[in-house]
Scaffold this active site. Sequence first.
Site, PDB file in Angstrom:
ATOM      1  N   GLU A   1       0.838  -1.210   0.000  1.00 45.94           N
ATOM      2  CA  GLU A   1       0.000   0.000   0.000  1.00 45.94           C
ATOM      3  C   GLU A   1       0.868   1.253   0.000  1.00 45.94           C
ATOM      4  O   GLU A   1       0.712   2.147   0.847  1.00 45.94           O
ATOM      5  CB  GLU A   1      -0.998  -0.019   1.171  1.00 45.94           C
ATOM      6  CG  GLU A   1      -1.967  -1.181   1.058  1.00 45.94           C
ATOM      7  CD  GLU A   1      -3.209  -1.105   1.963  1.00 45.94           C
ATOM      8  OE1 GLU A   1      -3.297  -0.217   2.815  1.00 45.94           O
ATOM      9  OE2 GLU A   1      -4.101  -1.968   1.769  1.00 45.94           O
TER      10      GLU A   1
ATOM     11  N   GLU B   1      -4.878  -8.834  -0.392  1.00 45.54           N
ATOM     12  CA  GLU B   1      -5.702  -8.524   0.793  1.00 45.54           C
ATOM     13  C   GLU B   1      -7.146  -8.402   0.346  1.00 45.54           C
ATOM     14  O   GLU B   1      -7.461  -7.567  -0.515  1.00 45.54           O
ATOM     15  CB  GLU B   1      -5.257  -7.218   1.469  1.00 45.54           C
ATOM     16  CG  GLU B   1      -3.934  -7.348   2.191  1.00 45.54           C
ATOM     17  CD  GLU B   1      -3.551  -6.120   3.000  1.00 45.54           C
ATOM     18  OE1 GLU B   1      -4.448  -5.429   3.509  1.00 45.54           O
ATOM     19  OE2 GLU B   1      -2.338  -5.868   3.106  1.00 45.54           O
TER      20      GLU B   1
ATOM     21  N   GLN C   1      -7.648 -11.671   7.676  1.00 43.54           N
ATOM     22  CA  GLN C   1      -6.349 -12.287   7.851  1.00 43.54           C
ATOM     23  C   GLN C   1      -6.550 -13.671   8.444  1.00 43.54           C
ATOM     24  O   GLN C   1      -7.651 -14.022   8.822  1.00 43.54           O
ATOM     25  CB  GLN C   1      -5.498 -11.436   8.764  1.00 43.54           C
ATOM     26  CG  GLN C   1      -5.204 -10.058   8.190  1.00 43.54           C
ATOM     27  CD  GLN C   1      -4.098  -9.313   8.927  1.00 43.54           C
ATOM     28  OE1 GLN C   1      -3.418  -9.838   9.792  1.00 43.54           O
ATOM     29  NE2 GLN C   1      -3.928  -8.039   8.585  1.00 43.54           N
TER      30      GLN C   1
HETATM   31  O1  AHR Z   1      -5.300  -5.940   6.902  1.00 41.84           O
HETATM   32  C1  AHR Z   1      -5.276  -4.750   7.630  1.00 41.84           C
HETATM   33  C2  AHR Z   1      -4.637  -3.605   6.855  1.00 41.84           C
HETATM   34  O2  AHR Z   1      -5.414  -3.286   5.757  1.00 41.84           O
HETATM   35  C3  AHR Z   1      -3.282  -3.876   6.268  1.00 41.84           C
HETATM   36  O3  AHR Z   1      -2.255  -3.691   7.178  1.00 41.84           O
HETATM   37  C4  AHR Z   1      -3.198  -2.860   5.191  1.00 41.84           C
HETATM   38  O4  AHR Z   1      -2.370  -3.268   4.124  1.00 41.84           O
HETATM   39  C5  AHR Z   1      -4.639  -2.659   4.772  1.00 41.84           C
HETATM   40  O5  AHR Z   1      -4.969  -1.332   4.701  1.00 41.84           O
END
Ligand code: AHR
Length: 492
Positions: A173, A296, A345
Amino acid sequence: MAKVIIHAAKKKSRINKNIYGHFSEHLGRCIYNGLYVGEDSKIPNVNGMRTDVVEALKNIKVPVLRWPGGCFADEYHWKDGVGPKGSRKKMINTHWGGVLEDNSFGTHEFLEFCRQVGCEPYINGNVGSGTVREMSEWVEYMTFDGVSPMADWRKENGREAPWKIKYFGVGNENWGCGGNMRPSYYADEYRRYQTYLRNYGGNRIFRIACGPNAADYEWMDTVMSIAGPYMDGISLHYYTVPGKDWENKTSATGFNEELYYRTLYRAAKMEELVTRHSAIMDRYDPEKRIGLMVDEWGTWYDVEPGTNPGFLYQQNTMRDAMVAALTLNIFNAHSDRVQMANIAQMVNVLQAVILTEGEKMILTPTYHVFDLYQHHQDADLLETSIETGKTGLLLGEQVPQLTLSASEDENGVMHITAANLSASEPCPVDCGILERKAGKVSARILTGPMDAHNTFENPKAVDIQDFTGVSVTPNGLDFTLPPCSAVEITVE
Ligand code: AHR
């Protein structure tokens, strides 16, 4: 009634097993207490890794795991996390709750965890606050087999042989928490950093550039145009947030039908995002050499009441299972371009597949979807047409009632995964199969009210059951999916 036709002889693309990948960050209780409890813990562990968690992850054949972040990756200095644990530097995890990070889980521990689970590591390097040298030396430390400062240090730290590391992300990011860069600046930085990620011996690094946030098509276009030839993959991040903004994300449980459908409607945006980003990539890479890595994705709600807001701990219901079923079918359908996806996650954070509390562990409805879908890994996607009505309360926020994928594995077995996204109506399915007779058929199902979830007191409230409702017809299969359900049908 939904009508489906599966062309058993028309193989479209290979479903890369890494679409079923996961993400773990030094965030809340994902690593510490989630994956890792330390050798001295009374919670059963092998070399500090929770045995219950490792076994559960092996059961769904986790193919790849991304680490150490996330936003944490661009604050992480890997050298602080190797060597004797007592002398590792401590730091404050400024992004996530301002808690102390003692670096007791570092490179060796992560790679040991991957070894135990049997998955590929995917390491995300630090561009935002790191240096080219630091990133280059990390690769040297892990993969160089010879005499060098980093390889010697690795051996001093107890690991003689180098590891094989394939997937390496150059920043996370970088349009936001990874340095607030503009796309052309990042693209140049990417070119510089990746130059020094050396391929030592037989190790080959698969270089992953930081891609866009959701619908930022300009980022994709610019980075592809400047850095495309230097990368093997580019990431995409997209979270499903049902609330009106990031301050009001709404609760993970106790929601109404309107929020249920809004969540699915927003999750279904993944189809448009993947289609449009792929179209941009096609202009620079018509051969589809470069993978779209959705590293993600998942739902993001308000944290559970009373928990640290920086820990992103949320419950997980049948609604999340439907999001997972829908999203994984979208990735399968785009497997000509999507080479990896990593749910955010793995444990105790956001749309986790596992929740832990002390020595207790529960599997979430999302976990069970990964279980139902696991046989698509490295199978061939079959051409399929689906005619289905829409479901949802508000006209502008409806989703297809039926989502479905079909694939054939290396043994010639067909696997169909389908979900009925309606919260209240059953979905009868007339599923024609062309160019093949359905022989022996078996099926498993996950179903329950939209808000159903597992708790530490009632860990099996939502669980996979055998499904006997599939009939073989002269043309294929016939079945009715109950409301809010996901199935796997195996056709031999
Ligand atoms: O998954 C949580 C956060 O979401 C991560 O650290 C980031 O990459 C995203 O904004």
